[in-house]
Motif scaffolding. Structure first.
Motif, mmCIF file in Angstrom:
data_model
loop_
_atom_site.group_PDB
_atom_site.id
_atom_site.type_symbol
_atom_site.label_atom_id
_atom_site.label_comp_id
_atom_site.label_asym_id
_atom_site.label_seq_id
_atom_site.Cartn_x
_atom_site.Cartn_y
_atom_site.Cartn_z
ATOM 1 N N CYS A 1 0.668 -1.096 -0.195
ATOM 2 C CA CYS A 1 0.244 0.199 -0.190
ATOM 3 C C CYS A 1 0.999 1.536 -0.043
ATOM 4 C CB CYS A 1 -0.762 0.326 0.950
ATOM 5 S SG CYS A 1 -2.121 -0.614 1.289
ATOM 6 N N GLN B 1 -8.199 -11.259 2.007
ATOM 7 C CA GLN B 1 -8.886 -10.983 3.033
ATOM 8 C C GLN B 1 -10.309 -12.251 2.076
ATOM 9 O OE1 GLN B 1 -11.892 -6.697 3.457
ATOM 10 N NE2 GLN B 1 -10.599 -6.870 1.640
ATOM 11 N N LEU C 1 -5.405 -7.142 -2.487
ATOM 12 C CA LEU C 1 -6.093 -6.975 -0.477
ATOM 13 C C LEU C 1 -7.364 -7.822 -0.818
ATOM 14 C CD1 LEU C 1 -5.765 -3.305 -0.202
ATOM 15 C CD2 LEU C 1 -4.454 -5.199 1.332
ATOM 16 N N VAL C 2 -7.875 -7.447 -1.693
ATOM 17 C CA VAL C 2 -9.083 -8.792 -2.539
ATOM 18 C C VAL C 2 -8.847 -10.112 -1.713
ATOM 19 C CG1 VAL C 2 -11.250 -9.625 -3.965
ATOM 20 C CG2 VAL C 2 -10.333 -6.287 -3.183
ATOM 21 N N ILE D 1 -5.086 -3.472 -4.951
ATOM 22 C CA ILE D 1 -6.577 -3.812 -4.767
ATOM 23 C C ILE D 1 -6.369 -4.970 -4.780
ATOM 24 C CG2 ILE D 1 -9.109 -3.239 -5.463
ATOM 25 C CD1 ILE D 1 -8.121 -0.145 -6.389
ATOM 26 N N THR E 1 -8.864 -1.939 1.817
ATOM 27 C CA THR E 1 -9.436 -1.911 0.282
ATOM 28 C C THR E 1 -10.011 -0.734 -0.293
ATOM 29 O OG1 THR E 1 -9.630 -4.690 0.669
ATOM 30 C CG2 THR E 1 -11.047 -3.821 -1.089
ATOM 31 N N THR F 1 -9.477 1.630 -2.702
ATOM 32 C CA THR F 1 -10.446 2.342 -4.314
ATOM 33 C C THR F 1 -10.649 3.742 -4.557
ATOM 34 O OG1 THR F 1 -10.926 0.195 -3.509
ATOM 35 C CG2 THR F 1 -12.783 1.781 -5.453
ATOM 36 N N TRP G 1 -9.123 -4.384 6.610
ATOM 37 C CA TRP G 1 -8.952 -5.083 6.001
ATOM 38 C C TRP G 1 -9.695 -4.949 4.371
ATOM 39 C CZ3 TRP G 1 -5.863 -9.452 5.011
ATOM 40 C CH2 TRP G 1 -4.496 -10.335 6.202
#
Length: 480
Positions: free
Chosen positions: A84, A264, A260-261, A257, A283, A287, A279
């Motif tokens: 990030c 999760q 991160l998805v 992104i 995200t 975004t 988290w």
């Protein structure tokens, strides 16, 4: 009964059994009964690293922590935080670089190009005014003298402005400006010598005028035109560079992104929980960074494209046409002052005038140009009237009426060359001012959109990293 020796004390007892009750000669009960393919295979011990070799206790602890669920969770959170912040830094750097490009273009590149164009125009007007004064012979009209002095002052002011705006890195522009500054006093000195001799009727005044015009046309004007062309090319190159999308920053944020998805989903499957609030917030923040980047990028690109289509490109065309018009005006007046070169100068006028007419028609037919339409139409009308006046001038000159041709060339009549050229030059100047104002306004709007973008996306990226850490902490407490 004799005593036994010490070696015999450890011999097996009777019946073949030792003192532990095990017969060493007997085979294991299930050794032959177990198939070989069911026997456990011996694994070769993994090679130990230097750290594990010299610090076995610490290495074992690190290995245990890394292979445990809390350790994997901490490692994943650390990697996501690093991603990030890195993506935010890349995005902020890209935005800052684009903002610096706009700042340089607004404060340096474009003003130098405009000053160079003003310099060329002022020098051309001064040369035309000086040549026109010699058409009359003796003492020139006060209006022509005022026009010449005003043009030389404008040229000096434009030279100073351009010199003050050129930075240390523009060695070529500095060299061109230095050469112009050295040649300009030479030109004005020759003009004053020609004027002084012309007033007392010395024929040598024409020689001084020819030399002054030669200096202006072969040295000063080419240098100033080269300066303008160089800066105009840099303006166009800066536009081309800026309108390219920042693909690296976009891909970096999009990749974070996606990561991160994916993290999760994996965390939800491992912990049997639907979402991790920290988290999820991270995200959403990344975004938002992507949306912000795309919004300011597309808006600034649209404004830069508008600056190119409505400003830089028609401005370049109008500036070129003004240079052509001034060159044609110089040929027209010099053709009367130098009677021996009238045919050559007339051919130059016709060629330059044809180029000017063609470029005006092309710019009028360009649907992408909406700014300065009225100025373009006025320039086309004035150019047509100027060509008609020059045709009448040529007819009188061919018939031997030099005085009548001179009146058309430099007279005060509304249908004469002076009035029509002034209308053409004024219309082109208005078009240049309109397109330049539009270009600078678009560039300023594009820069304004990027003012807070760099710091904003970097702050959101850091906040996303903190949100990841906040999401990891509750999961770690569950392992205590």
């Amino acid at each position: 009964m004799p005593k036994s020796s010490g070696a015999q004390k450890h011999e097996p007892a009777s019946f073949g059994f030792n003192r532990f009750g095990i017969d060493p000669s007997a085979a294991l009960p299930d050794a032959e009964a177990t198939p070989e393919w069911l026997m456990p295979k011996a694994h070769k011990p993994a090679p130990r690293k230097k750290y594990a070799k010299y610090y076995p206790t610490q290495a074992s602890l690190v290995s245990d922590v890394a292979n445990s669920s809390p350790g994997k969770l901490v490692l994943a959170g650390f990697v996501l935080i690093l991603m990030c912040i890195t993506a935010g830094a890349v995005t902020a750097t890209s935005i800052s670089a684009r903002q610096d490009q706009l700042d340089t273009m607004i404060s340096s590149t474009e003003p130098i190009a405009h000053s160079a164009l003003e310099l060329y125009s002022a020098l051309s007007i001064a040369d035309a005014a000086a040549s026109t004064a010699f058409v009359f012979g003796g003492i020139e009209p006060e209006e022509l003298r005022t026009r010449y002095l005003q043009a030389t002052m404008d040229a000096s002011r434009a030279l100073v402005n351009a010199s003050s705006q050129v930075g240390e890195g523009n060695s070529r522009a500095q060299r061109l400006l230095a050469e112009i500054a050295m040649q300009l006093p030479v030109y004005t000195g020759l003009v004053e010598s020609a004027r002084s001799n012309n007033r007392v009727g010395n024929p040598v005044g024409a020689a001084y005028l020819n030399e002054a015009s030669h200096v202006m046309r072969t040295r000063v004007l080419p240098l100033s035109e080269d300066l303008y062309r160089t800066r105009a090319v840099r303006v166009a190159a800066a536009h081309e560079t800026f309108i390219r999308p920042p693909w690296l920053a976009v891909f970096a944020v999009f990749f974070v992104i996606v990561a991160l998805v994916g993290a999760q989903f994996r965390l939800a499957r491992k912990t049997q929980r639907t979402i991790n609030v920290g988290w999820l917030v991270s995200t959403l923040l990344m975004t938002l960074v992507l949306v912000w980047l795309l919004t300011v990028g597309l808006y600034s690109r649209a404004e830069a494209t508008r600056a190119a289509d409505e400003g830089a490109r028609p401005l370049e065309a109008l500036a070129t046409m003004r240079i052509l018009a001034q060159q044609a005006r110089g040929d027209e007046t010099l053709g009367l002052a130098r009677r021996g070169e009238a045919a050559e100068l007339e051919a130059n006028f016709r060629s330059t005038s044809a180029k000017l007419t063609e470029r005006l028609d092309q710019l009028q037919d360009d649907d992408r140009v909406s700014v300065g339409r009225r100025a373009i139409d006025s320039a086309i009308a004035a150019n047509a009237q100027w060509v008609a006046a020059h045709d009448r001038l040529t007819e009188l000159y061919s018939a031997g009426d030099h005085l009548g041709a001179a009146r058309i060339a430099v007279g005060p009549g509304e249908r004469d060359s002076t009035a029509n050229f002034a209308a053409l030059d004024g219309a082109l100047q208005d078009g240049i001012n309109d397109t330049r104002a539009e270009m600078r306004s678009s560039l300023i709007r594009a820069r304004t959109a990027l003012v807070f973008a760099a710091g904003g996306v970097l702050g959101l990226s850091v906040a996303a990293g903190l949100a990841i850490a906040a999401g990891v902490w509750p999961r770690l407490r569950e392992y205590q």
